[in-house]
Design a protein around this motif. Structure first.
Motif, PDB file in Angstrom:
ATOM      1  N   ASP A  65     -78.121  34.070 100.435  1.00 54.22           N
ATOM      2  CA  ASP A  65     -79.591  33.770 100.630  1.00 54.22           C
ATOM      3  C   ASP A  65     -79.895  34.965 101.540  1.00 54.22           C
ATOM      4  O   ASP A  65     -79.165  35.308 102.615  1.00 54.22           O
ATOM      5  CB  ASP A  65     -79.652  32.269 101.561  1.00 54.22           C
ATOM      6  CG  ASP A  65     -80.987  31.813 101.730  1.00 54.22           C
ATOM      7  OD1 ASP A  65     -81.869  32.710 102.195  1.00 54.22           O
ATOM      8  OD2 ASP A  65     -81.250  30.668 101.676  1.00 54.22           O
ATOM      9  N   GLU A  66     -81.233  35.099 101.245  1.00 51.78           N
ATOM     10  CA  GLU A  66     -81.810  36.600 102.019  1.00 51.78           C
ATOM     11  C   GLU A  66     -81.722  36.336 103.521  1.00 51.78           C
ATOM     12  O   GLU A  66     -81.540  37.108 104.330  1.00 51.78           O
ATOM     13  CB  GLU A  66     -83.266  36.874 101.551  1.00 51.78           C
ATOM     14  CG  GLU A  66     -83.222  37.451 100.293  1.00 51.78           C
ATOM     15  CD  GLU A  66     -84.620  37.712  99.647  1.00 51.78           C
ATOM     16  OE1 GLU A  66     -85.576  38.262 100.528  1.00 51.78           O
ATOM     17  OE2 GLU A  66     -84.607  38.036  98.503  1.00 51.78           O
ATOM     18  N   LYS A  67     -81.819  35.007 103.987  1.00 46.68           N
ATOM     19  CA  LYS A  67     -81.642  34.784 105.502  1.00 46.68           C
ATOM     20  C   LYS A  67     -80.420  35.205 106.237  1.00 46.68           C
ATOM     21  O   LYS A  67     -80.300  35.489 107.309  1.00 46.68           O
ATOM     22  CB  LYS A  67     -82.150  33.391 105.730  1.00 46.68           C
ATOM     23  CG  LYS A  67     -80.894  32.552 105.367  1.00 46.68           C
ATOM     24  CD  LYS A  67     -81.239  31.131 105.878  1.00 46.68           C
ATOM     25  CE  LYS A  67     -80.256  30.041 105.584  1.00 46.68           C
ATOM     26  NZ  LYS A  67     -80.488  28.661 105.643  1.00 46.68           N
ATOM     27  N   TYR A  68     -79.263  35.425 105.242  1.00 43.90           N
ATOM     28  CA  TYR A  68     -78.142  36.039 105.792  1.00 43.90           C
ATOM     29  C   TYR A  68     -77.880  37.373 105.718  1.00 43.90           C
ATOM     30  O   TYR A  68     -76.941  37.873 106.373  1.00 43.90           O
ATOM     31  CB  TYR A  68     -76.860  35.070 105.248  1.00 43.90           C
ATOM     32  CG  TYR A  68     -76.918  33.826 105.168  1.00 43.90           C
ATOM     33  CD1 TYR A  68     -76.972  33.029 106.346  1.00 43.90           C
ATOM     34  CD2 TYR A  68     -76.816  32.819 103.999  1.00 43.90           C
ATOM     35  CE1 TYR A  68     -76.788  31.852 106.647  1.00 43.90           C
ATOM     36  CE2 TYR A  68     -76.714  31.685 104.286  1.00 43.90           C
ATOM     37  CZ  TYR A  68     -76.918  30.941 105.191  1.00 43.90           C
ATOM     38  OH  TYR A  68     -76.889  29.684 105.398  1.00 43.90           O
ATOM     39  N   GLY A  69     -78.945  38.217 105.364  1.00 45.14           N
ATOM     40  CA  GLY A  69     -78.662  39.439 105.084  1.00 45.14           C
ATOM     41  C   GLY A  69     -78.005  39.816 103.941  1.00 45.14           C
ATOM     42  O   GLY A  69     -77.730  39.120 103.111  1.00 45.14           O
ATOM     43  N   SER A  70     -77.480  41.268 103.911  1.00 45.20           N
ATOM     44  CA  SER A  70     -76.606  41.630 102.851  1.00 45.20           C
ATOM     45  C   SER A  70     -75.140  41.374 102.782  1.00 45.20           C
ATOM     46  O   SER A  70     -74.703  40.911 103.860  1.00 45.20           O
ATOM     47  CB  SER A  70     -76.795  43.191 102.575  1.00 45.20           C
ATOM     48  OG  SER A  70     -76.105  43.745 103.943  1.00 45.20           O
ATOM     49  N   TYR A  71     -74.392  41.402 101.613  1.00 43.29           N
ATOM     50  CA  TYR A  71     -73.208  41.381 101.759  1.00 43.29           C
ATOM     51  C   TYR A  71     -72.402  42.261 102.597  1.00 43.29           C
ATOM     52  O   TYR A  71     -71.271  41.975 103.326  1.00 43.29           O
ATOM     53  CB  TYR A  71     -72.582  41.826 100.277  1.00 43.29           C
ATOM     54  CG  TYR A  71     -72.456  40.429  99.372  1.00 43.29           C
ATOM     55  CD1 TYR A  71     -71.187  39.798  99.018  1.00 43.29           C
ATOM     56  CD2 TYR A  71     -73.702  39.875  98.659  1.00 43.29           C
ATOM     57  CE1 TYR A  71     -71.187  38.672  98.426  1.00 43.29           C
ATOM     58  CE2 TYR A  71     -73.353  38.747  97.994  1.00 43.29           C
ATOM     59  CZ  TYR A  71     -72.108  38.309  97.715  1.00 43.29           C
ATOM     60  OH  TYR A  71     -71.859  37.363  96.803  1.00 43.29           O
ATOM     61  N   LEU A  72     -72.896  43.695 102.544  1.00 46.78           N
ATOM     62  CA  LEU A  72     -72.156  44.644 103.487  1.00 46.78           C
ATOM     63  C   LEU A  72     -72.484  44.049 104.951  1.00 46.78           C
ATOM     64  O   LEU A  72     -71.334  43.973 105.871  1.00 46.78           O
ATOM     65  CB  LEU A  72     -73.042  45.979 103.687  1.00 46.78           C
ATOM     66  CG  LEU A  72     -72.294  47.074 104.506  1.00 46.78           C
ATOM     67  CD1 LEU A  72     -70.985  47.271 104.298  1.00 46.78           C
ATOM     68  CD2 LEU A  72     -73.022  48.254 104.156  1.00 46.78           C
ATOM     69  N   ARG A  73     -73.399  43.654 105.431  1.00 42.52           N
ATOM     70  CA  ARG A  73     -73.623  43.013 106.707  1.00 42.52           C
ATOM     71  C   ARG A  73     -72.731  41.852 106.935  1.00 42.52           C
ATOM     72  O   ARG A  73     -71.914  41.775 108.270  1.00 42.52           O
ATOM     73  CB  ARG A  73     -75.068  42.701 106.987  1.00 42.52           C
ATOM     74  CG  ARG A  73     -75.352  42.009 108.505  1.00 42.52           C
ATOM     75  CD  ARG A  73     -76.815  41.778 108.634  1.00 42.52           C
ATOM     76  NE  ARG A  73     -77.155  41.351 109.923  1.00 42.52           N
ATOM     77  CZ  ARG A  73     -77.407  40.040 110.276  1.00 42.52           C
ATOM     78  NH1 ARG A  73     -77.287  38.964 109.426  1.00 42.52           N
ATOM     79  NH2 ARG A  73     -77.466  39.704 111.573  1.00 42.52           N
ATOM     80  N   ASN A  74     -72.542  40.932 106.188  1.00 35.51           N
ATOM     81  CA  ASN A  74     -71.579  39.900 106.084  1.00 35.51           C
ATOM     82  C   ASN A  74     -70.235  40.261 106.047  1.00 35.51           C
ATOM     83  O   ASN A  74     -69.292  39.723 106.978  1.00 35.51           O
ATOM     84  CB  ASN A  74     -72.080  38.801 105.441  1.00 35.51           C
ATOM     85  CG  ASN A  74     -72.957  37.941 105.726  1.00 35.51           C
ATOM     86  OD1 ASN A  74     -73.124  36.966 106.445  1.00 35.51           O
ATOM     87  ND2 ASN A  74     -74.671  38.443 105.250  1.00 35.51           N
ATOM     88  N   GLU A 112     -72.251  48.108  94.084  1.00 38.55           N
ATOM     89  CA  GLU A 112     -73.589  47.338  94.277  1.00 38.55           C
ATOM     90  C   GLU A 112     -73.797  46.036  94.841  1.00 38.55           C
ATOM     91  O   GLU A 112     -74.955  45.985  95.448  1.00 38.55           O
ATOM     92  CB  GLU A 112     -74.320  47.460  92.782  1.00 38.55           C
ATOM     93  CG  GLU A 112     -74.480  48.581  92.146  1.00 38.55           C
ATOM     94  CD  GLU A 112     -73.113  48.978  91.382  1.00 38.55           C
ATOM     95  OE1 GLU A 112     -72.464  48.095  90.940  1.00 38.55           O
ATOM     96  OE2 GLU A 112     -72.599  50.158  91.267  1.00 38.55           O
ATOM     97  N   ILE A 113     -72.957  45.266  94.935  1.00 37.17           N
ATOM     98  CA  ILE A 113     -73.018  43.951  95.588  1.00 37.17           C
ATOM     99  C   ILE A 113     -73.440  43.973  97.001  1.00 37.17           C
ATOM    100  O   ILE A 113     -73.820  43.338  97.638  1.00 37.17           O
ATOM    101  CB  ILE A 113     -71.813  43.069  95.264  1.00 37.17           C
ATOM    102  CG1 ILE A 113     -72.206  41.737  95.413  1.00 37.17           C
ATOM    103  CG2 ILE A 113     -70.660  43.596  96.193  1.00 37.17           C
ATOM    104  CD1 ILE A 113     -71.200  40.652  95.316  1.00 37.17           C
ATOM    105  N   PHE A 114     -72.958  45.224  97.615  1.00 35.19           N
ATOM    106  CA  PHE A 114     -73.071  45.295  99.133  1.00 35.19           C
ATOM    107  C   PHE A 114     -74.457  45.223  99.780  1.00 35.19           C
ATOM    108  O   PHE A 114     -74.723  45.115 101.050  1.00 35.19           O
ATOM    109  CB  PHE A 114     -72.391  46.557  99.766  1.00 35.19           C
ATOM    110  CG  PHE A 114     -70.757  46.204  99.510  1.00 35.19           C
ATOM    111  CD1 PHE A 114     -69.941  45.358 100.402  1.00 35.19           C
ATOM    112  CD2 PHE A 114     -70.073  46.823  98.631  1.00 35.19           C
ATOM    113  CE1 PHE A 114     -68.708  44.959 100.110  1.00 35.19           C
ATOM    114  CE2 PHE A 114     -68.599  46.577  98.391  1.00 35.19           C
ATOM    115  CZ  PHE A 114     -67.893  45.600  99.364  1.00 35.19           C
ATOM    116  N   SER A 115     -75.216  46.062  98.933  1.00 34.36           N
ATOM    117  CA  SER A 115     -76.681  45.902  99.189  1.00 34.36           C
ATOM    118  C   SER A 115     -77.532  44.534  98.971  1.00 34.36           C
ATOM    119  O   SER A 115     -78.780  44.392  99.365  1.00 34.36           O
ATOM    120  CB  SER A 115     -77.421  47.140  98.662  1.00 34.36           C
ATOM    121  OG  SER A 115     -77.286  47.094  97.191  1.00 34.36           O
TER     122      SER A 115
END
Length: 155
Positions: free
Chosen positions: A122-131, A114-117
Motif C-alpha cells: 500500500d502506498e502509505k507504507y512507502g517503497s519496498y526499499l524503505r521497508n 525494479e520492485i524496490f521502487s
C-alpha cells in the motif's frame, strides 16, 4: 552488485552471520542463551525471548505477505510471545527465527530489482526499499538490546 543481492546480504549480516556493523548477529547471540536466560525479566526491559519473537513475527508476517500479496501483520501482536516453559520451547523459537531469517534473505534475493521502487503493498507504507531497510534497521535496534541484556544476565 544488484540491489536485491545487496539487501539480502545486509539481512543475513544482522540476522545470520555478519560482524561488520555490530560485530555480531542474532544467530551468534542466541546460540548460547539458555531458555531460563531467554525468559529472564530484567526490570522493565523486554526479555531476549520476547525480542526474538518480535523480530520473527515480522519476518514470518512479511514472508506470508510475499506469498499471498496481503500484508496482515499488526504491530499490536508483535510482542505476544507464547509462554516459554522449557528448552524445547526456546529451541523451537530460535530455530523458527533462523529458518525465517534464511527464507527472508532468500526471498529478497529473488526479487526483481525494479520492485524496490514500488509501493510496499500500500502506498502509505512507502517503497519496498524503505521497508527492507526498515527491517534491517529495526533488527539492529533490537540486536543491541539483546546484546546488552545478555551482558547483564551473564556477568
Amino acid at each position: 552488485m544488484e540491489k536485491q543481492l545487496f539487501i539480502a546480504s545486509r539481512v543475513r549480516e544482522v540476522l545470520l552471520n555478519g560482524h561488520w556493523i555490530a560485530n555480531t548477529n542474532y544467530q551468534e547471540q542466541l546460540a548460547d542463551i539458555s531458555w531460563e536466560q531467554a525468559i529472564l525479566k530484567i526490570n522493565n526491559l523486554n526479555t531476549i525471548a520476547t525480542l526474538t519473537y518480535h523480530i520473527n513475527y515480522y519476518l514470518k508476517g512479511l514472508l506470508a505477505a510475499f506469498e499471498t500479496g496481503k500484508l496482515e501483520i499488526n504491530d499490536k501482536y508483535s510482542f505476544d510471545l507464547p509462554e516459554i516453559t522449557s528448552k524445547t520451547d526456546w529451541d523451537e523459537l530460535r530455530h523458527d527465527f533462523i529458518r525465517n531469517a534464511e527464507r527472508f534473505a532468500d526471498k529478497i534475493e529473488q526479487f526483481d530489482t525494479e520492485i524496490f521502487s514500488q509501493p510496499f503493498f500500500d502506498e502509505k507504507y512507502g517503497s519496498y526499499l524503505r521497508n527492507m531497510e526498515g527491517v534491517i534497521e529495526h533488527s539492529y535496534y533490537h540486536l543491541g538490546q539483546i546484546v546488552l541484556i545478555k551482558k547483564i544476565i551473564t556477568q
